[in-house]
Design an enzyme around this catalytic site. Structure first.
Site, PDB file in Angstrom:
ATOM      1  N   HIS A 218       0.789  -1.238   0.000  1.00 32.28           N
ATOM      2  CA  HIS A 218       0.000   0.000   0.000  1.00 32.28           C
ATOM      3  C   HIS A 218       0.822   1.289   0.000  1.00 32.28           C
ATOM      4  O   HIS A 218       0.266   2.373  -0.138  1.00 32.28           O
ATOM      5  CB  HIS A 218      -0.974   0.035   1.190  1.00 32.28           C
ATOM      6  CG  HIS A 218      -0.296   0.379   2.496  1.00 32.28           C
ATOM      7  ND1 HIS A 218       0.282  -0.561   3.306  1.00 32.28           N
ATOM      8  CD2 HIS A 218      -0.095   1.565   3.123  1.00 32.28           C
ATOM      9  CE1 HIS A 218       0.801   0.012   4.366  1.00 32.28           C
ATOM     10  NE2 HIS A 218       0.597   1.318   4.287  1.00 32.28           N
TER      11      HIS A 218
HETATM   12  C1  UD1 Z   1      -2.187   6.014   5.242  1.00 38.92           C
HETATM   13  C2  UD1 Z   1      -0.939   6.587   5.873  1.00 38.92           C
HETATM   14  C3  UD1 Z   1       0.147   5.523   5.890  1.00 38.92           C
HETATM   15  C4  UD1 Z   1      -0.339   4.245   6.534  1.00 38.92           C
HETATM   16  C5  UD1 Z   1      -1.634   3.778   5.898  1.00 38.92           C
HETATM   17  C6  UD1 Z   1      -2.190   2.622   6.660  1.00 38.92           C
HETATM   18  C7  UD1 Z   1      -0.547   8.979   5.542  1.00 38.92           C
HETATM   19  C8  UD1 Z   1       0.214   9.993   4.786  1.00 38.92           C
HETATM   20  N1  UD1 Z   1      -0.426   7.713   5.121  1.00 38.92           N
HETATM   21  O1  UD1 Z   1      -1.879   5.706   3.895  1.00 38.92           O
HETATM   22  O2  UD1 Z   1       1.257   5.999   6.640  1.00 38.92           O
HETATM   23  O3  UD1 Z   1       0.645   3.251   6.389  1.00 38.92           O
HETATM   24  O4  UD1 Z   1      -2.586   4.856   5.930  1.00 38.92           O
HETATM   25  O5  UD1 Z   1      -3.135   1.912   5.939  1.00 38.92           O
HETATM   26  O6  UD1 Z   1      -1.211   9.312   6.480  1.00 38.92           O
HETATM   27  N2  UD1 Z   1      -9.101   5.020   0.595  1.00 38.92           N
HETATM   28  C9  UD1 Z   1     -10.331   4.450   0.462  1.00 38.92           C
HETATM   29  N3  UD1 Z   1     -11.025   4.149   1.592  1.00 38.92           N
HETATM   30  C10 UD1 Z   1     -10.565   4.398   2.844  1.00 38.92           C
HETATM   31  C11 UD1 Z   1      -9.319   5.013   2.961  1.00 38.92           C
HETATM   32  C12 UD1 Z   1      -8.584   5.311   1.838  1.00 38.92           C
HETATM   33  O7  UD1 Z   1     -10.802   4.193  -0.644  1.00 38.92           O
HETATM   34  O8  UD1 Z   1     -11.267   4.100   3.824  1.00 38.92           O
HETATM   35  C13 UD1 Z   1      -8.320   5.313  -0.643  1.00 38.92           C
HETATM   36  C14 UD1 Z   1      -8.586   6.708  -1.210  1.00 38.92           C
HETATM   37  O9  UD1 Z   1      -8.532   6.614  -2.602  1.00 38.92           O
HETATM   38  C15 UD1 Z   1      -7.385   7.488  -0.703  1.00 38.92           C
HETATM   39  C16 UD1 Z   1      -6.286   6.437  -0.701  1.00 38.92           C
HETATM   40  O10 UD1 Z   1      -6.932   5.223  -0.326  1.00 38.92           O
HETATM   41  O11 UD1 Z   1      -7.085   8.576  -1.528  1.00 38.92           O
HETATM   42  C17 UD1 Z   1      -5.161   6.733   0.260  1.00 38.92           C
HETATM   43  O12 UD1 Z   1      -5.661   6.948   1.583  1.00 38.92           O
HETATM   44  P1  UD1 Z   1      -4.815   7.844   2.633  1.00 38.92           P
HETATM   45  O13 UD1 Z   1      -5.436   7.742   3.969  1.00 38.92           O
HETATM   46  O14 UD1 Z   1      -4.581   9.187   2.078  1.00 38.92           O
HETATM   47  O15 UD1 Z   1      -3.403   7.145   2.652  1.00 38.92           O
HETATM   48  P2  UD1 Z   1      -3.027   5.616   2.812  1.00 38.92           P
HETATM   49  O16 UD1 Z   1      -2.366   5.181   1.560  1.00 38.92           O
HETATM   50  O17 UD1 Z   1      -4.181   4.856   3.305  1.00 38.92           O
HETATM   51  N1  UDP Z   2      -4.353  -5.278   8.619  1.00 39.73           N
HETATM   52  C1  UDP Z   2      -5.667  -5.733   8.669  1.00 39.73           C
HETATM   53  N2  UDP Z   2      -6.273  -6.111   7.503  1.00 39.73           N
HETATM   54  C2  UDP Z   2      -5.649  -6.053   6.292  1.00 39.73           C
HETATM   55  C3  UDP Z   2      -4.309  -5.589   6.251  1.00 39.73           C
HETATM   56  C4  UDP Z   2      -3.696  -5.192   7.434  1.00 39.73           C
HETATM   57  O1  UDP Z   2      -6.259  -5.809   9.749  1.00 39.73           O
HETATM   58  O2  UDP Z   2      -6.270  -6.412   5.286  1.00 39.73           O
HETATM   59  C5  UDP Z   2      -3.701  -4.857   9.860  1.00 39.73           C
HETATM   60  C6  UDP Z   2      -2.386  -5.538  10.145  1.00 39.73           C
HETATM   61  O3  UDP Z   2      -2.591  -6.769  10.809  1.00 39.73           O
HETATM   62  C7  UDP Z   2      -1.674  -4.519  11.008  1.00 39.73           C
HETATM   63  C8  UDP Z   2      -2.171  -3.188  10.465  1.00 39.73           C
HETATM   64  O4  UDP Z   2      -3.368  -3.495   9.739  1.00 39.73           O
HETATM   65  O5  UDP Z   2      -2.069  -4.627  12.369  1.00 39.73           O
HETATM   66  C9  UDP Z   2      -1.169  -2.586   9.541  1.00 39.73           C
HETATM   67  O6  UDP Z   2      -1.743  -1.507   8.876  1.00 39.73           O
HETATM   68  P1  UDP Z   2      -1.301  -1.014   7.435  1.00 39.73           P
HETATM   69  O7  UDP Z   2      -0.555  -2.078   6.745  1.00 39.73           O
HETATM   70  O8  UDP Z   2      -2.515  -0.469   6.787  1.00 39.73           O
HETATM   71  O9  UDP Z   2      -0.384   0.245   7.772  1.00 39.73           O
HETATM   72  P2  UDP Z   2       1.093   0.457   8.330  1.00 39.73           P
HETATM   73  O10 UDP Z   2       1.334  -0.431   9.468  1.00 39.73           O
HETATM   74  O11 UDP Z   2       2.024   0.240   7.188  1.00 39.73           O
HETATM   75  O12 UDP Z   2       1.103   1.909   8.692  1.00 39.73           O
END
Ligand code: UD1
Ligand code: UDP
Length: 383
Positions: A218
């Site tokens: 991601h």
């Molecule tokens: C964010 C965090 C990242 C973290 C990740 C965990 C920042 C800058 N990044 O990244 O550090 O590792 O969360 O998962 O804060 N979207 C949906 N539905 C949702 C949420 C997001 O469709 O419920 C899609 C949207 O298109 C959005 C994109 O995902 O634009 C990115 O979401 P965003 O929260 O901006 O960043 P993440 O990549 O999720």
């Molecule tokens: N996780 C989850 N479902 C998924 C993928 C990840 O519950 O489909 C959990 C995972 O077990 C961990 C956390 O989400 O506890 C990690 O989050 P993510 O990978 O979104 O973000 P990061 O840790 O890189 O910020």
């Protein structure tokens, strides 16, 4: 003592479960927690599912900021958090990790003199092209209590000039750094057996007798760059000839697969019986998958660590990691988005499955330790 907890992204909601559980079990009569969800993640399978499954109290507020560019999203959250801090007048604010929700909480709180407790402090990738690196540095340098899950995090803060043997009272100008273990380890230990009892994902995906690789992708550095995303998926397709692959897809990745993956690769991914491409799973399902997987391949910070907690080798789809200890112990390999490196790492772990996983992340009681330090420092108000 009253604290405001800021959550927003999936991993923060999961981490908050451990702190809320420790408050409920040990300090219910001393600590009042007000939970603010920024709304950064909002799909049911990225947010609501965790409240239901992990017994996290319903958020007292949801700012519903949703998705936007970094500046817009962070600004909306900062505005919302500031207003709530003024209304709630907490003794301090608790911030997790390094997302835009963390940054917004840090800026809002520091400017109106609400002390900050940063959980997962001190982690560094030394790569400022990551949005998370900016967020965590700002948050650390605005914090009063900094809880580092690892020795490396503690050392990073020391190197950045944080005092180490300082005496209370602790403030933003006299911050205190603790090395205390990882709150996610608390959760993995607590929920591991519950996950076995309460989920059927292994049966549903017919994985009971099938070795499989669990993969997640991601990071923007992978999803937003066609070349890198294609390289990772080419490797996954090659790996799937050798071992089944399970890939719960983050919504960011689902959207960008259709844009950044060439047509040929899309065809091979979407119609491949050896690759289970599934929506994001719940936390209990995820840890069940981690427990049963042969190997984990990921660019996620949390999933790297959970692979280690469950004694699984991990291929890290990044050029560097904040969790340097798991690479140093030989249990994870940095393969970046490089097809050949990924294949070599897979072969290495097949030939030499790691067996030693020294205790790097504490004893599973990090949340209780942190709450004790918070009580020592902030308990002045009578509820
Ligand atoms: C964010 C965090 C990242 C973290 C990740 C965990 C920042 C800058 N990044 O990244 O550090 O590792 O969360 O998962 O804060 N979207 C949906 N539905 C949702 C949420 C997001 O469709 O419920 C899609 C949207 O298109 C959005 C994109 O995902 O634009 C990115 O979401 P965003 O929260 O901006 O960043 P993440 O990549 O999720
Ligand atoms: N996780 C989850 N479902 C998924 C993928 C990840 O519950 O489909 C959990 C995972 O077990 C961990 C956390 O989400 O506890 C990690 O989050 P993510 O990978 O979104 O973000 P990061 O840790 O890189 O910020």
């Amino acid at each position: 003592m009253k604290l405001v907890t800021i959550i927003g992204a999936r991993p923060q909601i999961i981490k908050a479960a451990a702190l809320s559980r420790a408050i409920r079990n040990h300090y219910a009569d001393q600590i009042q927690e007000v939970i603010v969800h920024t709304g950064q993640h909002y799909d049911d399978n990225m947010s609501q599912v965790f409240f239901d499954e992990l017994q996290i109290p319903r958020p007292d507020y949801n700012l519903h900021v949703g998705s936007a560019s970094h500046g817009v999203q962070t600004a909306r959250m900062t505005e919302g958090v500031e207003a709530l801090l003024i209304k709630e007048q907490p003794d301090f604010i608790v911030l997790y990790g390094d997302t835009n929700s963390t940054l917004a909480g840090a800026v809002a709180a520091a400017k109106i003199h609400v002390p900050i407790v940063h959980i997962e402090a001190g982690l560094r990738s030394f790569n400022k092209s990551m949005p998370e690196e900016i967020n965590r540095i700002v948050c650390d340098h605005c914090s009063t209590l900094l809880f580092s899950p690892t020795k490396a995090g503690f050392e990073n803060l020391k190197r950045e000039g944080f005092p180490i043997d300082n005496e209370p009272p602790y403030t933003i100008d006299n911050p205190k750094v603790f090395h205390c273990g990882d709150i996610m380890y608390d959760n993995s230990l607590h929920f591991a057996n519950i996950a076995e009892e309460k989920t059927d994902i292994i049966q549903r995906l017919e994985l009971a007798d099938k070795p499989f690789i669990l993969a997640t992708i991601h990071r923007d550095s992978n999803t937003d760059h066609s070349e890198r995303l294609c390289a990772i998926f080419e490797a996954l397709i090659r790996l799937s000839k050798d071992c089944h692959v399970v890939l719960p897809l983050h919504p960011r990745t689902s959207k960008l697969l259709k844009i950044n993956l060439n047509e040929e690769l899309q065809k091979q991914i979407f119609n491949n019986p050896s690759i289970s491409l599934i929506p994001p799973v719940s936390f209990l399902e995820m840890i069940a998958l981690e427990r049963h997987a042969q190997l984990v391949m990921t660019d996620s910070g949390g999933v790297q660590k959970e692979a280690y907690f469950f004694k699984k080798p991990c291929i890290i789809l990044r050029p560097e990691t904040e969790w340097v200890e798991i690479v140093e112990t030989g249990n994870a390999i940095l393969a970046d988005a490089d097809k050949n490196h990924i294949m070599q790492a897979w072969q290495h772990f097949k030939d030499n499955p790691p067996t030693m996983f020294p205790e790097i992340f504490g004893d599973g009681h990090a949340a209780k330790f942190m709450l004790e330090r918070m009580l020592e420092n902030f308990s002045r108000k009578v509820l």
